[in-house]
Write an enzyme that holds these catalytic residues in place. Sequence first.
Site, PDB file in Angstrom:
ATOM      1  N   CYS A 143       0.849  -1.186   0.000  1.00 24.08           N
ATOM      2  CA  CYS A 143       0.000   0.000   0.000  1.00 24.08           C
ATOM      3  C   CYS A 143       0.881   1.230   0.000  1.00 24.08           C
ATOM      4  O   CYS A 143       2.076   1.145   0.268  1.00 24.08           O
ATOM      5  CB  CYS A 143      -0.935   0.012   1.207  1.00 24.08           C
ATOM      6  SG  CYS A 143      -2.320   1.159   0.977  1.00 24.08           S
ATOM      7  N   CYS A 145      -0.168   4.164   1.681  1.00 23.67           N
ATOM      8  CA  CYS A 145      -0.577   5.155   2.699  1.00 23.67           C
ATOM      9  C   CYS A 145       0.483   5.425   3.765  1.00 23.67           C
ATOM     10  O   CYS A 145       0.537   6.518   4.314  1.00 23.67           O
ATOM     11  CB  CYS A 145      -1.908   4.776   3.329  1.00 23.67           C
ATOM     12  SG  CYS A 145      -1.872   3.243   4.262  1.00 23.67           S
ATOM     13  N   CYS A 153      -4.127   6.108   0.188  1.00 25.07           N
ATOM     14  CA  CYS A 153      -3.563   4.861  -0.344  1.00 25.07           C
ATOM     15  C   CYS A 153      -3.241   4.959  -1.832  1.00 25.07           C
ATOM     16  O   CYS A 153      -2.916   3.959  -2.463  1.00 25.07           O
ATOM     17  CB  CYS A 153      -4.527   3.705  -0.083  1.00 25.07           C
ATOM     18  SG  CYS A 153      -4.958   3.540   1.661  1.00 25.07           S
ATOM     19  N   LYS A 222     -12.334  -5.107   1.812  1.00 23.15           N
ATOM     20  CA  LYS A 222     -11.825  -4.288   2.909  1.00 23.15           C
ATOM     21  C   LYS A 222     -12.778  -3.119   3.104  1.00 23.15           C
ATOM     22  O   LYS A 222     -13.003  -2.334   2.191  1.00 23.15           O
ATOM     23  CB  LYS A 222     -10.424  -3.789   2.567  1.00 23.15           C
ATOM     24  CG  LYS A 222      -9.862  -2.834   3.611  1.00 23.15           C
ATOM     25  CD  LYS A 222      -8.411  -2.488   3.339  1.00 23.15           C
ATOM     26  CE  LYS A 222      -7.914  -1.474   4.343  1.00 23.15           C
ATOM     27  NZ  LYS A 222      -6.489  -1.169   4.152  1.00 23.15           N
ATOM     28  N   ARG A 232      -3.468   3.358  12.501  1.00 21.62           N
ATOM     29  CA  ARG A 232      -2.981   4.596  11.879  1.00 21.62           C
ATOM     30  C   ARG A 232      -1.994   5.304  12.792  1.00 21.62           C
ATOM     31  O   ARG A 232      -1.132   6.033  12.333  1.00 21.62           O
ATOM     32  CB  ARG A 232      -4.156   5.470  11.460  1.00 21.62           C
ATOM     33  CG  ARG A 232      -4.908   4.765  10.325  1.00 21.62           C
ATOM     34  CD  ARG A 232      -6.153   5.479   9.857  1.00 21.62           C
ATOM     35  NE  ARG A 232      -6.874   4.610   8.927  1.00 21.62           N
ATOM     36  CZ  ARG A 232      -8.060   4.868   8.436  1.00 21.62           C
ATOM     37  NH1 ARG A 232      -8.687   5.985   8.777  1.00 21.62           N
ATOM     38  NH2 ARG A 232      -8.640   4.027   7.610  1.00 21.62           N
ATOM     39  N   ARG A 244     -11.205   7.514   3.734  1.00 26.91           N
ATOM     40  CA  ARG A 244     -10.933   6.494   2.723  1.00 26.91           C
ATOM     41  C   ARG A 244     -12.203   5.921   2.082  1.00 26.91           C
ATOM     42  O   ARG A 244     -12.184   4.877   1.467  1.00 26.91           O
ATOM     43  CB  ARG A 244     -10.154   5.336   3.355  1.00 26.91           C
ATOM     44  CG  ARG A 244      -8.850   5.726   4.033  1.00 26.91           C
ATOM     45  CD  ARG A 244      -7.866   4.572   3.979  1.00 26.91           C
ATOM     46  NE  ARG A 244      -6.805   4.634   4.953  1.00 26.91           N
ATOM     47  CZ  ARG A 244      -5.776   5.484   4.921  1.00 26.91           C
ATOM     48  NH1 ARG A 244      -5.711   6.390   3.959  1.00 26.91           N
ATOM     49  NH2 ARG A 244      -4.842   5.443   5.845  1.00 26.91           N
ATOM     50  N   GLU A 260     -16.481  -7.706  -5.316  1.00 30.80           N
ATOM     51  CA  GLU A 260     -15.051  -7.380  -5.156  1.00 30.80           C
ATOM     52  C   GLU A 260     -14.207  -8.653  -5.237  1.00 30.80           C
ATOM     53  O   GLU A 260     -13.158  -8.677  -5.877  1.00 30.80           O
ATOM     54  CB  GLU A 260     -14.798  -6.708  -3.794  1.00 30.80           C
ATOM     55  CG  GLU A 260     -15.137  -5.228  -3.739  1.00 30.80           C
ATOM     56  CD  GLU A 260     -14.113  -4.361  -4.484  1.00 30.80           C
ATOM     57  OE1 GLU A 260     -13.140  -4.895  -5.035  1.00 30.80           O
ATOM     58  OE2 GLU A 260     -14.307  -3.128  -4.510  1.00 30.80           O
ATOM     59  N   LYS A 275     -11.662  -8.050   5.870  1.00 34.15           N
ATOM     60  CA  LYS A 275     -11.154  -7.128   6.882  1.00 34.15           C
ATOM     61  C   LYS A 275     -12.117  -5.982   7.127  1.00 34.15           C
ATOM     62  O   LYS A 275     -12.604  -5.417   6.151  1.00 34.15           O
ATOM     63  CB  LYS A 275      -9.823  -6.598   6.355  1.00 34.15           C
ATOM     64  CG  LYS A 275      -9.150  -5.575   7.172  1.00 34.15           C
ATOM     65  CD  LYS A 275      -7.896  -5.162   6.477  1.00 34.15           C
ATOM     66  CE  LYS A 275      -7.274  -4.070   7.281  1.00 34.15           C
ATOM     67  NZ  LYS A 275      -6.197  -3.440   6.611  1.00 34.15           N
ATOM     68  N   SER A 301      -6.523  -3.701  14.212  1.00 32.93           N
ATOM     69  CA  SER A 301      -6.013  -3.025  15.400  1.00 32.93           C
ATOM     70  C   SER A 301      -7.103  -2.681  16.416  1.00 32.93           C
ATOM     71  O   SER A 301      -6.934  -2.910  17.611  1.00 32.93           O
ATOM     72  CB  SER A 301      -5.274  -1.760  14.978  1.00 32.93           C
ATOM     73  OG  SER A 301      -6.118  -0.920  14.210  1.00 32.93           O
ATOM     74  N   TYR A 340      -2.864  -9.384  15.907  1.00 32.19           N
ATOM     75  CA  TYR A 340      -1.811  -8.898  16.809  1.00 32.19           C
ATOM     76  C   TYR A 340      -1.689  -9.814  18.027  1.00 32.19           C
ATOM     77  O   TYR A 340      -0.753  -9.691  18.801  1.00 32.19           O
ATOM     78  CB  TYR A 340      -2.115  -7.451  17.226  1.00 32.19           C
ATOM     79  CG  TYR A 340      -2.228  -6.551  16.016  1.00 32.19           C
ATOM     80  CD1 TYR A 340      -1.085  -6.056  15.399  1.00 32.19           C
ATOM     81  CD2 TYR A 340      -3.467  -6.268  15.437  1.00 32.19           C
ATOM     82  CE1 TYR A 340      -1.171  -5.282  14.247  1.00 32.19           C
ATOM     83  CE2 TYR A 340      -3.571  -5.488  14.297  1.00 32.19           C
ATOM     84  CZ  TYR A 340      -2.416  -5.004  13.704  1.00 32.19           C
ATOM     85  OH  TYR A 340      -2.504  -4.255  12.560  1.00 32.19           O
TER      86      TYR A 340
HETATM   87  C1  PBG Z   1      -3.158   0.139   4.713  1.00 29.99           C
HETATM   88  C2  PBG Z   1      -3.692  -0.733   5.775  1.00 29.99           C
HETATM   89  C3  PBG Z   1      -4.505  -0.388   6.867  1.00 29.99           C
HETATM   90  C4  PBG Z   1      -4.649  -1.533   7.639  1.00 29.99           C
HETATM   91  C5  PBG Z   1      -3.956  -2.538   6.984  1.00 29.99           C
HETATM   92  N1  PBG Z   1      -3.397  -2.034   5.830  1.00 29.99           N
HETATM   93  C6  PBG Z   1      -5.027   0.905   7.293  1.00 29.99           C
HETATM   94  C7  PBG Z   1      -6.112   1.576   6.593  1.00 29.99           C
HETATM   95  O1  PBG Z   1      -6.649   1.106   5.606  1.00 29.99           O
HETATM   96  O2  PBG Z   1      -6.402   2.670   7.038  1.00 29.99           O
HETATM   97  C8  PBG Z   1      -5.394  -1.628   8.943  1.00 29.99           C
HETATM   98  C9  PBG Z   1      -4.930  -2.711   9.841  1.00 29.99           C
HETATM   99  C10 PBG Z   1      -5.355  -2.591  11.261  1.00 29.99           C
HETATM  100  O3  PBG Z   1      -6.191  -1.737  11.634  1.00 29.99           O
HETATM  101  O4  PBG Z   1      -4.850  -3.387  12.051  1.00 29.99           O
HETATM  102  N2  PBG Z   1      -3.997   0.513   3.714  1.00 29.99           N
END
Ligand code: PBG
Length: 350
Positions: A143, A145, A153, A222, A232, A244, A260, A275, A301, A340
């Site tokens: 990515c 970002c 991104c 996603k 972030r 986003r 998708e 995700k 996260s 995690y």
């Molecule tokens: C990058 C990306 C993100 C996550 C994984 N790859 C962040 C986003 O899309 O803002 C999030 C992973 C997480 O929250 O643990 N594009």
Amino acid sequence: MSGWLFRAKAKNQRTPRYNKHMEYPVTRLRRLRTSEAMRSLVRETHLEPGALIYPLFICSGGGVRSPIRSMPGVFNLSIDEALKEAESAASLGIGGLLLFGLPESKDEEGSGAWDENGIVQRALREFKKSRALKNLLLIADVCLCEYTSHGHCGVVRQRGASYEIENDPSAQLIARTAVSLAEAGADIVAPSDMMDGRVAAIRDGLDEAGLENVPVLSYAAKFASAFYGPFREAADSAPQFGDRRSYQMDGANLREAMREIDLDLAEGADMILMKPAMPYLDVVRAARERFDVPIGAYQVSGEYSMLHAASANGWLEQERAMMESLLSIRRAGAGFIVTYFAKDAAKVLG
Ligand code: PBG
């Protein structure tokens, strides 16, 4: 014909219950819950360390192990420290790592993402030298970002007072990033940007570079989610303006998620990732029933942070809540889980 129907009905009337042995008190489901040995014998869903993927956030420098405030137990790690973390993950039998990078500097295009001396590229080369990691898959998140000054991104184009994230130029840069990460040693590349057509661009790029055996794990569905908040902070990738929602999916849409996935598979994705995980278990289930490809789910996260916060307050038992959350994702249909908690869960699983 009517005679047959009549006989069937008459027979049913003689035995009103289909099979009385199916019912209480002959049947007692609690019999199979009487001991751990019994529960274990009849358990339908299992977790194993090899199905867990552990994310790492890699930064420059040496000896750096800097905590992420909102994610207890997660750190920004310099390559030397990340290597130790990777070796401990390997010794616990974890299936793989998902690598994210924090570059020293950012620019409009995110050029650090495809720099052959970029942070993740360097980490990959280092990790590939370690014999202790030979059974650990190195998955590179693809990515822009973390590398763009604006935190989006893709490429941003100003249009008068508003702006747009340009799809096709972004997909080209993302493909370039994937090739560079695969050249540096990534076993799998995992695009997480949600630009249309990026899987095809990546597949073409890899094949042209002679990397036809590197699989693409596409973050196919996603969703634009509040649960990415703590990431972030960890990856220093919050958008500096806007959000986003013009590229990540609307959380209301299950059918669109299937489209998708269809498109990503048609473009050559080998595996797909859903995700976030817990708020979207129905999407995982629907994908499992519809597609015969390996499916993973990313316990993001915010899912990790909220479980930690509740247990820090004494409101949840940390270990049980962690294992139950992972089991729910597996039961929904995910073959593997990015989490995690990977190391903590692998320790419990022994
Ligand atoms: C990058 C990306 C993100 C996550 C994984 N790859 C962040 C986003 O899309 O803002 C999030 C992973 C997480 O929250 O643990 N594009």
